[in-house]
Design an enzyme around this catalytic site. Structure first.
Site, PDB file in Angstrom:
ATOM      1  CE  LYS A   1      -2.244   1.883   3.726  1.00 47.36           C
ATOM      2  NZ  LYS A   1      -2.267   3.339   3.653  1.00 47.36           N
TER       3      LYS A   1
ATOM      4  CE  LYS B   1      -7.511   6.627   4.103  1.00 45.47           C
ATOM      5  NZ  LYS B   1      -6.157   6.184   4.042  1.00 45.47           N
TER       6      LYS B   1
ATOM      7  CB  THR C   1     -12.432  15.832  -9.203  1.00 46.59           C
ATOM      8  OG1 THR C   1     -12.880  17.063  -9.766  1.00 46.59           O
ATOM      9  CG2 THR C   1     -11.031  15.993  -8.670  1.00 46.59           C
TER      10      THR C   1
ATOM     11  N   GLY D   1      -1.188  -3.247  15.017  1.00 45.26           N
ATOM     12  CA  GLY D   1       0.183  -2.945  15.442  1.00 45.26           C
ATOM     13  C   GLY D   1       0.231  -1.632  16.191  1.00 45.26           C
ATOM     14  CB  ALA D   2       1.713   1.658  15.320  1.00 49.09           C
TER      15      ALA D   2
HETATM   16  O1  3DU Z   1      -0.555   2.823  11.972  1.00 46.64           O
HETATM   17  P1  3DU Z   1       0.326   2.236  10.925  1.00 46.64           P
HETATM   18  O2  3DU Z   1       1.721   2.761  10.917  1.00 46.64           O
HETATM   19  O3  3DU Z   1       0.278   0.716  10.913  1.00 46.64           O
HETATM   20  O4  3DU Z   1      -0.237   2.716   9.481  1.00 46.64           O
HETATM   21  C1  3DU Z   1      -1.557   2.508   9.090  1.00 46.64           C
HETATM   22  C2  3DU Z   1      -1.750   2.862   7.659  1.00 46.64           C
HETATM   23  O5  3DU Z   1      -3.122   2.709   7.342  1.00 46.64           O
HETATM   24  C3  3DU Z   1      -1.383   4.285   7.273  1.00 46.64           C
HETATM   25  O6  3DU Z   1      -0.928   4.262   5.937  1.00 46.64           O
HETATM   26  C4  3DU Z   1      -2.698   5.036   7.363  1.00 46.64           C
HETATM   27  O7  3DU Z   1      -2.769   6.123   6.471  1.00 46.64           O
HETATM   28  C5  3DU Z   1      -3.696   3.968   6.957  1.00 46.64           C
HETATM   29  N1  3DU Z   1      -5.019   4.100   7.553  1.00 46.64           N
HETATM   30  C6  3DU Z   1      -5.230   4.101   8.894  1.00 46.64           C
HETATM   31  O8  3DU Z   1      -4.275   3.992   9.669  1.00 46.64           O
HETATM   32  C7  3DU Z   1      -6.524   4.194   9.390  1.00 46.64           C
HETATM   33  C8  3DU Z   1      -7.578   4.296   8.557  1.00 46.64           C
HETATM   34  O9  3DU Z   1      -8.783   4.346   9.029  1.00 46.64           O
HETATM   35  C9  3DU Z   1      -7.345   4.309   7.199  1.00 46.64           C
HETATM   36  C10 3DU Z   1      -6.055   4.207   6.726  1.00 46.64           C
END
Ligand code: 3DU
Length: 221
Positions: free
Chosen positions: A42, A72, A79, A182-183
């Site tokens: 992604k 997003k 557009t 995860g985070a």
């Molecule tokens: O928290 P992480 O580092 O695992 O990243 C999560 C990814 O998923 C990040 O690219 C963010 O833009 C995307 N994301 C969300 O975290 C939450 C959402 O609701 C939608 C997308």
């Protein structure tokens, strides 16, 4: 039907790596360590802004995994269609559109995507601020997506009960992509038990000194 996400991962583990590091080269270092462990790559808008379409295209074509461009989209229909067209030209297998744009905005993406890309409808952000406007609208947006024939949606991976509710609305065939593992506190097992098809993981993998071990940790949690 697109060529990327719509299949339930089946024998794949269902891991989407969020390549959110600030350059292609930094993402490549991590990807090359985990590439056999993940199903989808992604990429965020900010990487396109920094690197440009040609560089992104070259980057993603060096991997066999589909490339989900997390666009997003949140604009008016014509557009939205232009953004999908651009993503298609870059070789994306999937794009994302906010469900709040409504039926015309979603349909414009689906029409432009045709059979070539999956359109992921963003239902509920994982962040606390989403409680104000987004959470109250997520289930009606899921109903709308279902009525439009959408087959890929985003659900919050850190709120398993919401994944289960969205799964009930969308039915067993849909692909539920769940961020926030995860985070942000979500776990792989909770997502999969609630009916999620894929987890999205970024920082818990790329922020680790040993990304391979980090994937193993995610899978066992
Ligand atoms: O928290 P992480 O580092 O695992 O990243 C999560 C990814 O998923 C990040 O690219 C963010 O833009 C995307 N994301 C969300 O975290 C939450 C959402 O609701 C939608 C997308």
């Amino acid at each position: 039907m697109g060529n990327g996400l719509q299949k339930h991962p089946g024998d794949g583990r269902g891991i989407i790596f969020a390549a959110d590091l600030p350059s292609i080269e930094l993402n490549r270092v991590v990807l090359n360590k985990i590439i056999e462990l993940i199903d989808v790559i992604k990429l965020p808008n900010q990487l396109l802004f920094r690197e440009g379409a040609a560089a992104i295209q070259k980057f993603v074509s060096s991997y066999r995994q589909p490339f989900f461009f997390d666009t997003k989209i949140a604009d008016v229909p014509h557009t939205n269609a232009q953004i999908v067209r651009t993503a298609k030209a870059m070789g994306a297998s999937a794009v994302s559109v906010h469900g709040f744009v409504g039926p015309d905005g979603i349909l414009a993406c689906m029409e432009e995507a045709s059979d070539e890309l999956d359109v992921v409808v963003q239902l509920e952000l994982t962040s606390p601020g989403a409680e104000l406007f987004n959470v109250p609208l997520a289930l009606p947006m899921a109903e709308l997506a279902n009525g439009l024939g959408v087959s890929c949606v985003q659900a919050p991976g850190n709120r398993p009960s919401r994944i289960a509710e969205i799964r009930r609305i969308l039915g067993p065939e849909s692909t539920l992509i769940c961020c926030g593992v995860g985070a942000q506190g979500g776990s792989y097992s909770a997502v999969r038990n609630a009916g999620g098809s894929y987890v999205i993981v970024g920082r818990a993998i790329y922020g680790s000194k040993n990304p391979e071990k980090a994937v193993a940790r995610i899978l066992s949690a």
